[in-house]
Each structure stands twice: as C-alpha cells, then as structure tokens.
Design a protein around this motif. Structure first.
Motif, PDB file in Angstrom:
ATOM      1  N   ARG A 121      -2.244   2.923   4.625  1.00  0.00           N
ATOM      2  CA  ARG A 121      -2.299   3.599   5.924  1.00  0.00           C
ATOM      3  C   ARG A 121      -1.099   4.521   6.077  1.00  0.00           C
ATOM      4  N   ARG A 122      -1.380   5.813   6.137  1.00  0.00           N
ATOM      5  CA  ARG A 122      -0.317   6.810   6.202  1.00  0.00           C
ATOM      6  C   ARG A 122       0.360   6.875   7.567  1.00  0.00           C
ATOM      7  N   ASP A 123      -0.269   6.268   8.583  1.00  0.00           N
ATOM      8  CA  ASP A 123       0.339   6.307   9.912  1.00  0.00           C
ATOM      9  C   ASP A 123       1.406   5.228  10.085  1.00  0.00           C
ATOM     10  N   LEU A 124       1.606   4.399   9.071  1.00  0.00           N
ATOM     11  CA  LEU A 124       2.621   3.348   9.118  1.00  0.00           C
ATOM     12  C   LEU A 124       3.779   3.706   8.180  1.00  0.00           C
ATOM     13  N   PRO A 125       4.996   3.282   8.521  1.00  0.00           N
ATOM     14  CA  PRO A 125       6.149   3.597   7.661  1.00  0.00           C
ATOM     15  C   PRO A 125       5.959   3.084   6.236  1.00  0.00           C
ATOM     16  N   GLY A 126       6.201   3.940   5.267  1.00  0.00           N
ATOM     17  CA  GLY A 126       6.143   3.552   3.869  1.00  0.00           C
ATOM     18  C   GLY A 126       4.755   3.513   3.273  1.00  0.00           C
ATOM     19  N   THR A 127       3.717   3.864   4.020  1.00  0.00           N
ATOM     20  CA  THR A 127       2.332   3.811   3.549  1.00  0.00           C
ATOM     21  C   THR A 127       2.072   2.480   2.839  1.00  0.00           C
ATOM     22  N   PRO A 128       2.017   1.380   3.585  1.00  0.00           N
ATOM     23  CA  PRO A 128       1.893   0.051   2.974  1.00  0.00           C
ATOM     24  C   PRO A 128       0.650  -0.094   2.098  1.00  0.00           C
ATOM     25  N   ASP A 129       0.782  -0.938   1.068  1.00  0.00           N
ATOM     26  CA  ASP A 129      -0.312  -1.139   0.112  1.00  0.00           C
ATOM     27  C   ASP A 129      -1.547  -1.735   0.776  1.00  0.00           C
ATOM     28  N   ILE A 130      -1.365  -2.830   1.502  1.00  0.00           N
ATOM     29  CA  ILE A 130      -2.493  -3.545   2.110  1.00  0.00           C
ATOM     30  C   ILE A 130      -2.143  -3.867   3.558  1.00  0.00           C
ATOM     31  N   VAL A 131      -3.059  -3.536   4.465  1.00  0.00           N
ATOM     32  CA  VAL A 131      -2.851  -3.789   5.887  1.00  0.00           C
ATOM     33  C   VAL A 131      -4.002  -4.655   6.392  1.00  0.00           C
ATOM     34  N   LEU A 132      -3.647  -5.789   6.988  1.00  0.00           N
ATOM     35  CA  LEU A 132      -4.639  -6.665   7.621  1.00  0.00           C
ATOM     36  C   LEU A 132      -4.480  -6.495   9.136  1.00  0.00           C
ATOM     37  N   PRO A 133      -5.172  -5.516   9.723  1.00  0.00           N
ATOM     38  CA  PRO A 133      -4.960  -5.194  11.135  1.00  0.00           C
ATOM     39  C   PRO A 133      -5.232  -6.372  12.068  1.00  0.00           C
ATOM     40  N   ARG A 134      -6.274  -7.134  11.815  1.00  0.00           N
ATOM     41  CA  ARG A 134      -6.637  -8.253  12.679  1.00  0.00           C
ATOM     42  C   ARG A 134      -5.520  -9.292  12.753  1.00  0.00           C
ATOM     43  N   HIS A 135      -4.781  -9.438  11.685  1.00  0.00           N
ATOM     44  CA  HIS A 135      -3.726 -10.454  11.604  1.00  0.00           C
ATOM     45  C   HIS A 135      -2.333  -9.855  11.771  1.00  0.00           C
ATOM     46  N   ARG A 136      -2.266  -8.536  12.057  1.00  0.00           N
ATOM     47  CA  ARG A 136      -0.985  -7.825  12.221  1.00  0.00           C
ATOM     48  C   ARG A 136      -0.052  -8.116  11.037  1.00  0.00           C
ATOM     49  N   THR A 137      -0.628  -8.093   9.839  1.00  0.00           N
ATOM     50  CA  THR A 137       0.114  -8.425   8.625  1.00  0.00           C
ATOM     51  C   THR A 137      -0.001  -7.290   7.618  1.00  0.00           C
ATOM     52  N   ILE A 138       1.098  -7.036   6.956  1.00  0.00           N
ATOM     53  CA  ILE A 138       1.151  -6.031   5.897  1.00  0.00           C
ATOM     54  C   ILE A 138       1.584  -6.717   4.615  1.00  0.00           C
ATOM     55  N   ILE A 139       0.920  -6.393   3.531  1.00  0.00           N
ATOM     56  CA  ILE A 139       1.287  -6.934   2.223  1.00  0.00           C
ATOM     57  C   ILE A 139       1.751  -5.774   1.348  1.00  0.00           C
ATOM     58  N   LEU A 140       2.984  -5.886   0.891  1.00  0.00           N
ATOM     59  CA  LEU A 140       3.544  -4.910  -0.034  1.00  0.00           C
ATOM     60  C   LEU A 140       3.525  -5.530  -1.426  1.00  0.00           C
ATOM     61  N   VAL A 141       2.902  -4.855  -2.362  1.00  0.00           N
ATOM     62  CA  VAL A 141       2.847  -5.340  -3.739  1.00  0.00           C
ATOM     63  C   VAL A 141       3.908  -4.570  -4.520  1.00  0.00           C
ATOM     64  N   HIS A 142       4.975  -5.280  -4.890  1.00  0.00           N
ATOM     65  CA  HIS A 142       6.105  -4.645  -5.566  1.00  0.00           C
ATOM     66  C   HIS A 142       6.054  -4.901  -7.066  1.00  0.00           C
ATOM     67  N   GLY A 143       6.285  -3.844  -7.832  1.00  0.00           N
ATOM     68  CA  GLY A 143       6.445  -3.986  -9.270  1.00  0.00           C
ATOM     69  C   GLY A 143       7.812  -4.580  -9.568  1.00  0.00           C
ATOM     70  N   CYS A 144       7.845  -5.562 -10.434  1.00  0.00           N
ATOM     71  CA  CYS A 144       9.108  -6.259 -10.729  1.00  0.00           C
ATOM     72  C   CYS A 144      10.155  -5.319 -11.313  1.00  0.00           C
ATOM     73  N   PHE A 145       9.743  -4.375 -12.144  1.00  0.00           N
ATOM     74  CA  PHE A 145      10.693  -3.435 -12.741  1.00  0.00           C
ATOM     75  C   PHE A 145      11.223  -2.456 -11.698  1.00  0.00           C
ATOM     76  N   TRP A 146      10.331  -1.797 -10.980  1.00  0.00           N
ATOM     77  CA  TRP A 146      10.722  -0.735 -10.062  1.00  0.00           C
ATOM     78  C   TRP A 146      11.513  -1.246  -8.863  1.00  0.00           C
ATOM     79  N   HIS A 147      11.240  -2.474  -8.442  1.00  0.00           N
ATOM     80  CA  HIS A 147      11.923  -3.027  -7.270  1.00  0.00           C
ATOM     81  C   HIS A 147      12.930  -4.106  -7.659  1.00  0.00           C
ATOM     82  N   GLN A 148      13.145  -4.292  -8.967  1.00  0.00           N
ATOM     83  CA  GLN A 148      14.153  -5.203  -9.516  1.00  0.00           C
ATOM     84  C   GLN A 148      14.073  -6.602  -8.906  1.00  0.00           C
ATOM     85  N   HIS A 149      12.982  -7.286  -9.207  1.00  0.00           N
ATOM     86  CA  HIS A 149      12.751  -8.657  -8.760  1.00  0.00           C
ATOM     87  C   HIS A 149      13.807  -9.575  -9.372  1.00  0.00           C
TER      88      HIS A 149
END
Length: 152
Positions: A44-72
């Motif tokens: 969703r481009r109307d949200l900060p960072g264009t989150p990967d997955i948005v569950l509007p009914r549950h007001r929850t956002i799931i960000l799927v981070h790559g371990c390399f790019w986000h240094q897990h």
C-alpha cells in the motif's frame, strides 16, 4: 588460489536481479496467511514505507525483511561482504535507520507492525508461527456468523 571476484558489469547485472516486491520469502508468508484464512492488501503506497503485507481488518502490517539487506542479528545469512566494507556498512546502517523510522511512523498511525525475517519464512512451521503472533483466528470463508457460533 584464485578469487571468485566479479567484474563491475557482472556484479551490477547480478545485483539488479534482486527484487523489492514479491520475493520468495514474501510469497511464502502470503501463502501461509491465505491458508490461515487471512485476507490482506499488498504494498500500500499510501502508508509509510509501502509495507509488504497489510491486514486492514486487524490493523496489522507485516514487513518481510531479507536477512542480508536488513542484517538480521545472529543469522548466518547476514554476513558482511568482504569487499567495500565501508560502503556496505553505511548501506546497512541506512537500512536499519529507515526500518526504525518506518516502524515508528506506522505505529504512530495506529498500526501494529510485525517483522518476519527471511530465515523464519523458510521454516516449516511458518503458519503456526504467524497464527501465534497474530493472536487470533480469522473466521472461515463461506461460513455465516450463525453457523460459527452454533459450532462453538
């Protein structure tokens, strides 16, 4: 002993193949959510960072981070490249700062933000993990509320 070093053109071509949307870990998370009965919106481009997955009914956002790019932290996939370490260190720092900023902005808007790491997305118990983290079971598609309350 020869080093396996790519020239600039080959490296640029290889790096261009990494995608920011519809990555394998992201698709795995989406499939697990769908099997659990969750319905969601993507990027969703109307949200900060264009989150990967948005569950509007549950007001929850799931960000799927790559371990390399986000240094897990603690993940074997989050190794620092051997070449140009100054560049990569600064790059990873910027990614980390951006992640914090985006999470804070989404939280300020009233969203619950969950991060699923690439290595966790590959685990066979992904659906169980997501169900436990989300903390509730959505209603099953095709059933009315009367049928669901009668079954309880």
């Amino acid at each position: 002993m020869t080093k396996n070093v790519l020239d600039d053109v080959a490296r640029r071509k290889m790096m261009a193949q990494f995608r920011s949307k519809d990555t394998k870990p992201e698709v795995m998370v989406r499939r697990a959510l769908h099997r659990l009965g969750y319905r969601f919106r993507l990027h969703r481009r109307d949200l900060p960072g264009t989150p990967d997955i948005v569950l509007p009914r549950h007001r929850t956002i799931i960000l799927v981070h790559g371990c390399f790019w986000h240094q897990h932290n603690g993940c074997r996939d989050a190794r620092m490249p051997r070449t140009r370490q100054d560049y990569w260190s600064a790059k990873f720092q910027r990614n980390s700062e951006r992640d914090v900023k985006i999470t804070a902005a989404l939280t300020a808007l009233g969203w619950r933000v969950l991060v699923v790491w690439e290595c966790d997305a590959r685990k066979p118990d992904l659906a169980t993990y997501l169900a436990s983290v989300l903390g509730h079971v959505p209603s099953r598609a095709g059933h009315t509320e009367d049928e669901e309350t009668a079954a309880v």
